[in-house]
Every structure is written in structure tokens, then in C-alpha cells.
Design an enzyme around this catalytic site. Structure first.
Site: not given
Length: 308
Positions: A116-118, A287
Site C-alpha cells: 500500500g502507499c502509506y 514519496f
């Protein structure tokens, strides 16, 4: 050697579009695509996924599980960009920089779950520290993060770029029930024995993430300070081309963090901000949620699998 056949299931979503664009024009693979009239046809999707060498699932969780159930060809390998399989046995976690052995595990895996991004930022900061014993596994960890609205997918993009954009909030904290689906993923892959407190938010910018983890070093042990933490991260990522650990003398000159600073790249920038007077340390990750946080990570994993 014949080009590998790659099928992106969900190539019209935010992540799928980015992956498709990144793969366009490559001669080492051939993209299997379905016309618009067949994208929701279960039979045609099943035919496509069973005809490919590697399938990339850019789907909601339930749809990703459904796609997996349609695979009957044992040769098909899968990269799942949803959160459906990130903590499931039998799936290899697609964060190549997590451990020295992870790139080889991904390269040889049949089933890879894209992070996942987080979690990419949280695990990127916490895993090396927990592995080195600088953060105890049972330490109460709090994580705060702000993402661009594209992190919500097409719904977020429509809210901020569609006809009603004038009414879109400039900032919104969500996950107030502290039950965000990324918390178990972070706990498992960061090497924590208890669930972290995770507080996410969206800002009125399209993409980019800034994630922070505050620490009180007095709870971590007598020999742990900001310099020790920074040295651990710098050592862990010394050979990682997609992860940058900002030198302490550079981070000490900063007065703010821009969540959009790494947009358009596939890099994860980590920083350590110590306050020795008060015994506090702030860890940060910046990011692009559509780069290292999604499409860039999927292509990185794909490249490892194709090289096998």
C-alpha cells in the site's frame, strides 16, 4: 526470446493507467488489453488472465479476489496492487528494499502483493529499526500521513477535478475509528507485535505523500538516539537505488516537508529529525503515492519477475 504477455486487469483506474503508460512501447513484453465493451465481461477477463504470463491486478479488494478465483492456468503469475492479499500466507510482499533477500523472493514468486502507499513509507522507516532492535516489537507506534487526493482513486480525482471541485475540502483527516485497513499490513511487515495507531489525511493536491513517525528515544533504550537511528537506516538502504536517506546535516537545515517533493519519481526519501534536548526524534518519508507508492512499485516488481 518471445516477449512476456502481461495483462493489467483494471487498466482504466488510477494505478492501472499509470502502469499501462509506463509499460507502453517496451519490447520485452506484450500487453494484453480488452476493448471497453469487454472490460466487465467475466468470461473475457478470465480468458485474458489465463492467457498471460504475469497478471497485474489494479482492482478493488473483492474484485481482486474474484480475479484470483478465475485463474486455472498454473503458469500465470500475479502482482496484486489491491490490499486483498498483503497479509495473506502464500503471498510474497512486494517491497524489494525491505530485506536483502526480498528481491530474490519477489523474482521467484508466483504471487506478489504490491505494498500500500502509506505502508511503503511506514514500513520503509520502521522495519530496519525493529529488525535491528532499536524499536522494540511491542513499542506503541503512532503514524501520521497526508496523501494527495489521487490516493482515493478515481473518486478522489473526480471530487477535486470534477464539476463539484469548488466545494472540495482543502484538508481532511479520516480513519477516525483507528481501523484503517493498512494498519495490519504495517504491523506485520514492520515487525511490530501490536497494532500501530495510524492517522491518515488527504490534502488538496493531486499526488504525493508525507508520512511521519514521532518517537521518544527515552522509551527505546539508553544507547538509542537520532544519530543511531539515522545510521541504521543509512546502512540498510546503502545499496537501494530507489530509497534515499537524507544526510543528517541536510535534514537539520529543513524547516518543512513538501509532500510533492518526490512527485514524478519512483524514489522514497527518508529523513531523521532529532531533538536531543528533549529526547525526541521525528522520522519522515516523502514519496509519490502513484510512483513508489503504487505504479512504480508494481513495475519494479514486474521487472524483477521478468528477469527470473
Amino acid at each position: 526470446m518471445n516477449p512476456s504477455l502481461v495483462f493489467i486487469d483494471g487498466d482504466q483506474g488510477t494505478t492501472g493507467l499509470q502502469i499501462h503508460e509506463r509499460l507502453r512501447g517496451r519490447t520485452d513484453l506484450t500487453l494484453i488489453t480488452l476493448p471497453a465493451t469487454e472490460r466487465k465481461d467475466a468470461t473475457r477477463r478470465a480468458e485474458a488472465i489465463n492467457a498471460c504470463d504475469i497478471a497485474i491486478l489494479c482492482l478493488p479488494d473483492d474484485a481482486a479476489r474474484e480475479a484470483m478465483s478465475a485463474i486455472v492456468n498454473p503458469a500465470v503469475r500475479v502482482i496484486d496492487a489491491s490490499s486483498a492479499h498483503r497479509t495473506q500466507p502464500g503471498w510474497t510482499y512486494g517491497f524489494p528494499e525491505m530485506t536483502p533477500e526480498q528481491p530474490e523472493r519477489i523474482a521467484t514468486a508466483r504471487r506478489v502483493s504490491n505494498p500500500g502507499c502509506y505502508p511503503t513509507g511506514a514500513i520503509g522507516l520502521l522495519r530496519p529499526l525493529s529488525h535491528a532492535g532499536l524499536i522494540p516489537a511491542n513499542h506503541p507506534v503512532s503514524i501520521y500521513a497526508v496523501s494527495g487526493y489521487s490516493g482515493r482513486g478515481r473518486v478522489g480525482v473526480e471530487q477535486y477535478e470534477g464539476p463539484g471541485a469548488v466545494n472540495a475540502p482543502s484538508f481532511q483527516v479520516y480513519g477516525l475509528g483507528l481501523a484503517h485497513k493498512h494498519a495490519p499490513e504495517i504491523q506485520q511487515h514492520a515487525g511490530l507485535s501490536q497494532r500501530p495507531i495510524f492517522v491518515p489525511a488527504y490534502g488538496a493536491f493531486r499526488q504525493g505523500i508525507v508520512l511521519t513517525v514521532p518517537l521518544d528515544v527515552r522509551q527505546l533504550g539508553p544507547r538509542v538516539d537520532g544519530a543511531t537511528i539515522h545510521a541504521c537506516l543509512a546502512r540498510h538502504y546503502a545499496e537501494a537505488p530507489h530509497v534515499q536517506v537524507m544526510p543528517l546535516h541536510e535534514s537539520s537545515a529543513l524547516t518543512q516537508l513538501d509532500p510533492q517533493a518526490m512527485n514524478g519519481t519512483d524514489h522514497l526519501r527518508l529523513s531523521v529529525f532529532p531533538n536531543d534536548e528533549h529526547g525526541h526524534v521525528l522520522l519522515s518519508a516523502v514519496f509519490d503515492n502513484l510512483g513508489k507508492g503504487a505504479a512504480g512499485a508494481a513495475v519494479q516488481n514486474l521487472n524483477l519477475m521478468l528477469a527470473q
